[in-house]
Motif scaffolding. Structure first.
Motif, short mmCIF file in Angstrom:
data_model
loop_
_atom_site.label_atom_id
_atom_site.label_comp_id
_atom_site.label_asym_id
_atom_site.label_seq_id
_atom_site.Cartn_x
_atom_site.Cartn_y
_atom_site.Cartn_z
N THR A 143 0.84 -1.20 0.00
CA THR A 143 0.00 0.00 0.00
C THR A 143 0.88 1.25 0.00
O THR A 143 0.63 2.20 -0.72
N SER A 146 2.39 1.94 -3.31
CA SER A 146 1.46 2.37 -4.34
C SER A 146 0.78 3.69 -3.97
O SER A 146 -0.20 4.09 -4.59
N ARG A 151 3.93 6.76 -6.45
CA ARG A 151 3.62 6.70 -7.88
C ARG A 151 4.18 7.93 -8.61
O ARG A 151 4.74 7.81 -9.70
N ASP A 154 7.94 7.57 -9.03
CA ASP A 154 8.34 6.23 -9.49
C ASP A 154 9.62 6.23 -10.32
O ASP A 154 10.51 5.40 -10.13
#
Length: 195
Positions: A143, A146, A151, A154
């Protein structure tokens, strides 16, 4: 501000440390080892803009407990945000870097903070100013990885095997470090002490 020499690598680990506990020490020791740091500073905050001030022990008490807990000469406990009058990490980091341009700093945070990182004031500026090491914490690791901030950053993620080089990398750069984890939390300790 603790004394520094040019070329040193220093981890900045901020938090309320209300109270400090073995989980904080585990994060600090893992960061010292895996990042090859010369020092790691516990930046004990006067308060946290994202948390309610209820139940916050006095700063002097949290500093004293943090000093006792640290037990490693490489871990320096400081209340620099109180001295500077800053309440936000981005401003604190900018000030520290301005005062120490020849030192390599890396921001240290527990994985639980990665989940809320996008809520921090100027979080993108933090990521663009200093490399970040995220230390795994119990809970939902996937979790955290993400999360909105993970994100968004990234492309700047560095493999864990390159963690030792992270403090000298040009930001944005961050890595996720796995290792021993502690389920202890300041929130749980405060709730337990009320019983």
């Amino acid at each position: 501000m603790p004394h520094l020499q040019p070329g040193m690598t220093v981890g900045l680990f901020g938090g309320s440390f209300n109270p400090p506990h073995e989980g904080h020490l585990l994060v600090a020791k893992l960061a010292l080892q895996r990042l090859g740091l010369d020092q790691l500073w516990w930046l004990v905050t006067p308060g946290n803009p994202l948390k309610s001030g209820n139940g916050l022990a006095p700063l002097a008490e949290r500093l004293a407990h943090s000093d006792t807990m640290a037990g490693d000469p490489r871990i320096r406990v400081t209340a620099i945000e109180k001295t500077l009058g800053t309440a936000y990490t981005a401003r604190t980091i900018r000030h520290i870097i301005r005062r120490n341009p020849a030192v390599h700093f890396v921001w240290i945070m527990g994985a639980d903070n990665l989940g809320d990182f996008h809520r921090w004031q100027e979080w993108r500026r933090i990521a663009a100013t200093v490399p970040i090491a995220v230390i795994d914490r119990p809970g939902a690791t996937l979790t955290y990885l993400s999360s909105k901030a993970a994100r968004a950053l990234d492309k700047a993620r560095v493999p864990e095997r390159a963690a030792r080089a992270l403090p000298r990398m040009k930001p944005p750069a961050w890595t996720f470090i796995h290792g021993p984890r502690s389920a202890i939390s300041s929130t749980a300790l405060r709730q337990e002490s009320k019983r």
